[in-house]
Motif scaffolding. Structure first.
Motif, PDB file in Angstrom:
ATOM      1  N   ARG A  86       0.820  -1.209   0.000  1.00 14.16           N
ATOM      2  CA  ARG A  86       0.000   0.000   0.000  1.00 14.16           C
ATOM      3  C   ARG A  86       0.855   1.260   0.000  1.00 14.16           C
ATOM      4  NH1 ARG A  86      -4.529   0.712   4.169  1.00 14.16           N
ATOM      5  NH2 ARG A  86      -4.945   2.425   2.727  1.00 14.16           N
ATOM      6  N   LEU A  87       2.130   1.139   0.373  1.00 14.47           N
ATOM      7  CA  LEU A  87       3.036   2.274   0.332  1.00 14.47           C
ATOM      8  C   LEU A  87       3.832   2.322  -0.971  1.00 14.47           C
ATOM      9  CD1 LEU A  87       4.404   2.041   3.988  1.00 14.47           C
ATOM     10  CD2 LEU A  87       2.897   3.826   3.105  1.00 14.47           C
ATOM     11  N   LEU A  92       5.691   4.328  -6.445  1.00 19.64           N
ATOM     12  CA  LEU A  92       6.155   4.081  -7.811  1.00 19.64           C
ATOM     13  C   LEU A  92       5.279   4.802  -8.833  1.00 19.64           C
ATOM     14  CD1 LEU A  92       6.996   0.267  -7.505  1.00 19.64           C
ATOM     15  CD2 LEU A  92       8.579   2.207  -7.466  1.00 19.64           C
ATOM     16  N   PHE A  93       3.966   4.740  -8.627  1.00 20.24           N
ATOM     17  CA  PHE A  93       3.061   5.439  -9.539  1.00 20.24           C
ATOM     18  C   PHE A  93       3.296   6.950  -9.468  1.00 20.24           C
ATOM     19  CE2 PHE A  93      -1.011   7.617 -10.291  1.00 20.24           C
ATOM     20  CZ  PHE A  93      -1.248   7.228 -11.596  1.00 20.24           C
ATOM     21  N   GLY A  94       3.520   7.458  -8.259  1.00 22.46           N
ATOM     22  CA  GLY A  94       3.759   8.888  -8.119  1.00 22.46           C
ATOM     23  C   GLY A  94       5.020   9.344  -8.822  1.00 22.46           C
ATOM     24  N   ILE A  95       6.089   8.546  -8.714  1.00 25.43           N
ATOM     25  CA  ILE A  95       7.339   8.890  -9.391  1.00 25.43           C
ATOM     26  C   ILE A  95       7.134   8.976 -10.903  1.00 25.43           C
ATOM     27  CG2 ILE A  95       9.640   8.013  -9.964  1.00 25.43           C
ATOM     28  CD1 ILE A  95       9.772   6.886  -7.111  1.00 25.43           C
ATOM     29  N   VAL A  96       6.386   8.020 -11.452  1.00 21.03           N
ATOM     30  CA  VAL A  96       6.216   7.936 -12.903  1.00 21.03           C
ATOM     31  C   VAL A  96       5.204   8.955 -13.421  1.00 21.03           C
ATOM     32  CG1 VAL A  96       5.408   6.442 -14.780  1.00 21.03           C
ATOM     33  CG2 VAL A  96       6.898   5.519 -12.994  1.00 21.03           C
ATOM     34  N   ALA A  97       4.045   9.039 -12.781  1.00 20.88           N
ATOM     35  CA  ALA A  97       2.924   9.773 -13.376  1.00 20.88           C
ATOM     36  C   ALA A  97       2.623  11.113 -12.719  1.00 20.88           C
ATOM     37  CB  ALA A  97       1.669   8.898 -13.325  1.00 20.88           C
ATOM     38  N   ILE A  98       3.035  11.326 -11.480  1.00 21.65           N
ATOM     39  CA  ILE A  98       2.660  12.547 -10.775  1.00 21.65           C
ATOM     40  C   ILE A  98       3.860  13.489 -10.619  1.00 21.65           C
ATOM     41  CG2 ILE A  98       1.586  13.484  -8.706  1.00 21.65           C
ATOM     42  CD1 ILE A  98      -0.244  11.686 -10.316  1.00 21.65           C
ATOM     43  N   ARG A 375     -11.490   8.678  -6.432  1.00 25.46           N
ATOM     44  CA  ARG A 375     -12.436   8.044  -5.508  1.00 25.46           C
ATOM     45  C   ARG A 375     -13.424   7.130  -6.225  1.00 25.46           C
ATOM     46  NH1 ARG A 375     -17.329  10.305  -3.008  1.00 25.46           N
ATOM     47  NH2 ARG A 375     -17.696   9.238  -1.026  1.00 25.46           N
ATOM     48  N   ARG A 376     -13.680   7.404  -7.501  1.00 24.28           N
ATOM     49  CA  ARG A 376     -14.744   6.701  -8.216  1.00 24.28           C
ATOM     50  C   ARG A 376     -14.240   5.635  -9.190  1.00 24.28           C
ATOM     51  NH1 ARG A 376     -19.361   9.813  -7.372  1.00 24.28           N
ATOM     52  NH2 ARG A 376     -18.896  11.855  -6.439  1.00 24.28           N
ATOM     53  N   VAL A 377     -12.936   5.632  -9.476  1.00 24.51           N
ATOM     54  CA  VAL A 377     -12.375   4.654 -10.412  1.00 24.51           C
ATOM     55  C   VAL A 377     -11.655   3.579  -9.610  1.00 24.51           C
ATOM     56  CG1 VAL A 377     -10.837   4.292 -12.377  1.00 24.51           C
ATOM     57  CG2 VAL A 377     -12.147   6.429 -12.189  1.00 24.51           C
ATOM     58  N   ARG A 378     -12.173   2.360  -9.652  1.00 22.65           N
ATOM     59  CA  ARG A 378     -11.689   1.310  -8.761  1.00 22.65           C
ATOM     60  C   ARG A 378     -10.213   1.013  -8.972  1.00 22.65           C
ATOM     61  NH1 ARG A 378     -15.166  -4.088  -8.337  1.00 22.65           N
ATOM     62  NH2 ARG A 378     -16.596  -2.492  -7.557  1.00 22.65           N
ATOM     63  N   TRP A 379      -9.731   0.951 -10.220  1.00 21.21           N
ATOM     64  CA  TRP A 379      -8.340   0.582 -10.446  1.00 21.21           C
ATOM     65  C   TRP A 379      -7.381   1.716 -10.086  1.00 21.21           C
ATOM     66  CZ3 TRP A 379      -5.395   3.428 -13.831  1.00 21.21           C
ATOM     67  CH2 TRP A 379      -6.086   4.200 -14.791  1.00 21.21           C
ATOM     68  N   LEU A 380      -7.900   2.971 -10.002  1.00 20.41           N
ATOM     69  CA  LEU A 380      -7.047   4.083  -9.609  1.00 20.41           C
ATOM     70  C   LEU A 380      -6.843   4.150  -8.095  1.00 20.41           C
ATOM     71  CD1 LEU A 380      -8.005   7.223 -11.753  1.00 20.41           C
ATOM     72  CD2 LEU A 380      -5.769   6.126 -11.567  1.00 20.41           C
ATOM     73  N   ARG A 381      -7.790   3.668  -7.343  1.00 23.69           N
ATOM     74  CA  ARG A 381      -7.731   3.818  -5.888  1.00 23.69           C
ATOM     75  C   ARG A 381      -6.438   3.265  -5.276  1.00 23.69           C
ATOM     76  NH1 ARG A 381     -12.425   5.035  -3.120  1.00 23.69           N
ATOM     77  NH2 ARG A 381     -11.692   3.781  -1.359  1.00 23.69           N
ATOM     78  N   LEU A 383      -3.572   2.979  -6.574  1.00 28.05           N
ATOM     79  CA  LEU A 383      -2.438   3.777  -7.024  1.00 28.05           C
ATOM     80  C   LEU A 383      -2.258   5.033  -6.183  1.00 28.05           C
ATOM     81  CD1 LEU A 383      -2.905   3.505 -10.904  1.00 28.05           C
ATOM     82  CD2 LEU A 383      -1.419   2.154  -9.415  1.00 28.05           C
ATOM     83  N   PHE A 384      -3.298   5.406  -5.443  1.00 29.87           N
ATOM     84  CA  PHE A 384      -3.221   6.565  -4.554  1.00 29.87           C
ATOM     85  C   PHE A 384      -3.370   6.151  -3.089  1.00 29.87           C
ATOM     86  CE2 PHE A 384      -4.082   8.503  -8.602  1.00 29.87           C
ATOM     87  CZ  PHE A 384      -3.376   9.696  -8.564  1.00 29.87           C
ATOM     88  N   GLY A 385      -3.071   4.883  -2.796  1.00 34.46           N
ATOM     89  CA  GLY A 385      -3.045   4.420  -1.422  1.00 34.46           C
ATOM     90  C   GLY A 385      -4.382   4.084  -0.814  1.00 34.46           C
ATOM     91  N   LEU A 386      -5.455   4.030  -1.613  1.00 32.29           N
ATOM     92  CA  LEU A 386      -6.787   3.733  -1.102  1.00 32.29           C
ATOM     93  C   LEU A 386      -7.126   2.267  -1.339  1.00 32.29           C
ATOM     94  CD1 LEU A 386      -8.728   6.844  -2.451  1.00 32.29           C
ATOM     95  CD2 LEU A 386      -7.339   6.645  -0.397  1.00 32.29           C
ATOM     96  N   ARG A 387      -7.987   1.738  -0.494  1.00 30.94           N
ATOM     97  CA  ARG A 387      -8.469   0.380  -0.715  1.00 30.94           C
ATOM     98  C   ARG A 387      -9.323   0.332  -1.974  1.00 30.94           C
ATOM     99  NH1 ARG A 387      -8.830   0.948   4.931  1.00 30.94           N
ATOM    100  NH2 ARG A 387      -7.621  -0.614   6.075  1.00 30.94           N
TER     101      ARG A 387
END
Length: 402
Positions: A86-87, A92-98, A375-381, A383-387
């Motif tokens: 979860r961390l 990794l996503f933040g480094i690449v995309a954010i 919050r509304r896209v299940r596969w994105l959650r 990637l931002f540390g959400l369940r």
């Protein structure tokens, strides 16, 4: 165990302050940042120093408390893997995309690349060093910027979980001893202050902060003990009761420490410093300033936890939403801020309108991206540390978010 609303509230407030702090970093004169405004002010250094001393220590203690409250009695290996995932995934996503968008704005501003986001990202995603470039992370080929906190939480979490079993076994074998509250208070005040002062006086001059994980001895010397202290004290009810009873004392000591540090800093800026008496000039000002800083950091943390236990240990409207949103806001906020400043700066809006629009735009951007997309896209959650599935607001438990 019932939910600790005071810890949840402190965590939300601590991350909310990051937006104001990082926005101010663009305007404080004499301090480096990824992108600076044309409208800088030296006076901002004073409130920034007061906030800087406890903002990251508070997050590391809260993270340790959250881990201590949520650690199960069984299945800790599986829990450790899940927690690390979860961390690591958001990191990794933040480094690449954010964070890559921050790197682009900084690289263009410093003249390292010509404008063109697509070409920059194609080169950035190859994770090769940028010879001769000066933007953050150029020497490594990538940067995690403000996400360094997540990178540090991974080994801290694994270490705390690994130590939990042996520490519990050792504690069970020790003879029963119930120290006096006064002794606990004295030791609990002196030892951490002495440790933090030692780190400032001895470790930091030799190993200044880098936020590079592997070569950052001072940050580890400060942050790891705070994280472990929160982890081991999470369920110590007697300690929390003592914090509540001593909250006025710790607040007073924190103010004294802050006055010592800021007073010595102000004295050092006096143009007539050389006219002071020789005995004044012979005093160890630098060492005293560091001790004051250590006293302020530790006692401010104790005071905040004690007062929060009294004032906000209850649910309030919107807490469930903020508790879930705070992690994605943390990942997003500095990139939204840097991109907005990159667009606003050429408009020359002035020293009041520009920062007001920057803060308002950062809050609005984080809110819209989280609410309408993450919050509304299940596969994105994840990637931002959400369940994957949002938790039910009726479920009670320990604070589990990092």
């Amino acid at each position: 165990m019932t939910r600790r609303h005071d810890i949840d509230t402190l965590r939300v407030l601590a991350f909310a302050l990051l937006i104001l702090y990082h926005a101010a970093m663009a305007y404080v004169d004499g301090w480096g940042f990824h992108l600076k405004s044309a409208y800088t002010a030296e006076w901002l250094q004073w409130p920034m120093i007061a906030l800087n001393r406890w903002r990251m220590p508070l997050l590391f203690v809260i993270s340790g408390i959250a881990l201590g409250l949520s650690l199960p009695r069984h299945g800790r290996h599986r829990f450790a893997l899940k927690r690390s995932g979860r961390l690591l995934l958001p990191l990794l996503f933040g480094i690449v995309a954010i964070v890559s968008l921050q790197a682009y704005c900084e690289a263009v501003d410093k003249g390292d690349v010509t404008p063109g986001l697509g070409a920059f990202l194609w080169r950035y995603w190859q994770f090769r060093p940028w010879p001769g470039a000066h933007f953050d992370g150029a020497a490594y080929g990538f940067t995690w910027n403000h996400l360094w906190y997540l990178a540090y939480l991974v080994p801290y979490t694994l270490l705390a979980i690994a130590l939990a079993g042996p520490m519990q076994a050792l504690w069970a074998r020790l003879p029963s001893w119930r120290p006096d509250d006064r002794l606990i208070a004295i030791v609990g005040l002196l030892l951490p202050v002495l440790w933090l002062a030692w780190a400032l006086l001895v470790v930091m001059p030799a190993w200044p902060p880098t936020h590079a994980l592997l070569n950052d001895l001072y940050v580890h010397a400060e942050s790891l003990p705070l994280f472990l202290a929160g982890f081991w004290a999470a369920r110590w009810q007697r300690g929390w009761d003592l914090l509540v009873r001593s909250r006025r004392l710790t607040l007073a000591l924190a103010l004294i420490g802050l006055l010592v540090e800021l007073g010595i800093r102000a004295l050092g800026r006096m143009p007539d410093l050389g006219q002071l008496d020789p005995w004044v000039l012979s005093l160890p000002w630098a060492q005293t300033e560091r001790v004051g800083r250590a006293l302020y950091t530790w006692c401010a943390l104790l005071a905040m936890f004690g007062w929060a236990r009294v004032l906000v240990d209850r649910p309030w409207r919107g807490l469930d939403y903020c508790r879930e949103a705070v992690f994605s806001w943390y990942i997003l906020h500095q990139t939204v801020l840097i991109v907005l400043l990159y667009w606003l700066r050429p408009l020359q809006l002035g020293p009041w309108l520009e920062p007001a629009l920057l803060v308002a735009g950062t809050v609005a951007g984080c809110l819209l991206i989280h609410e309408l997309l993450i919050r509304r896209v299940r596969w994105l959650r994840p990637l931002f540390g959400l369940r994957v599935h949002p938790p039910s607001p009726s479920v009670a438990g320990a604070a589990t978010a990092p």
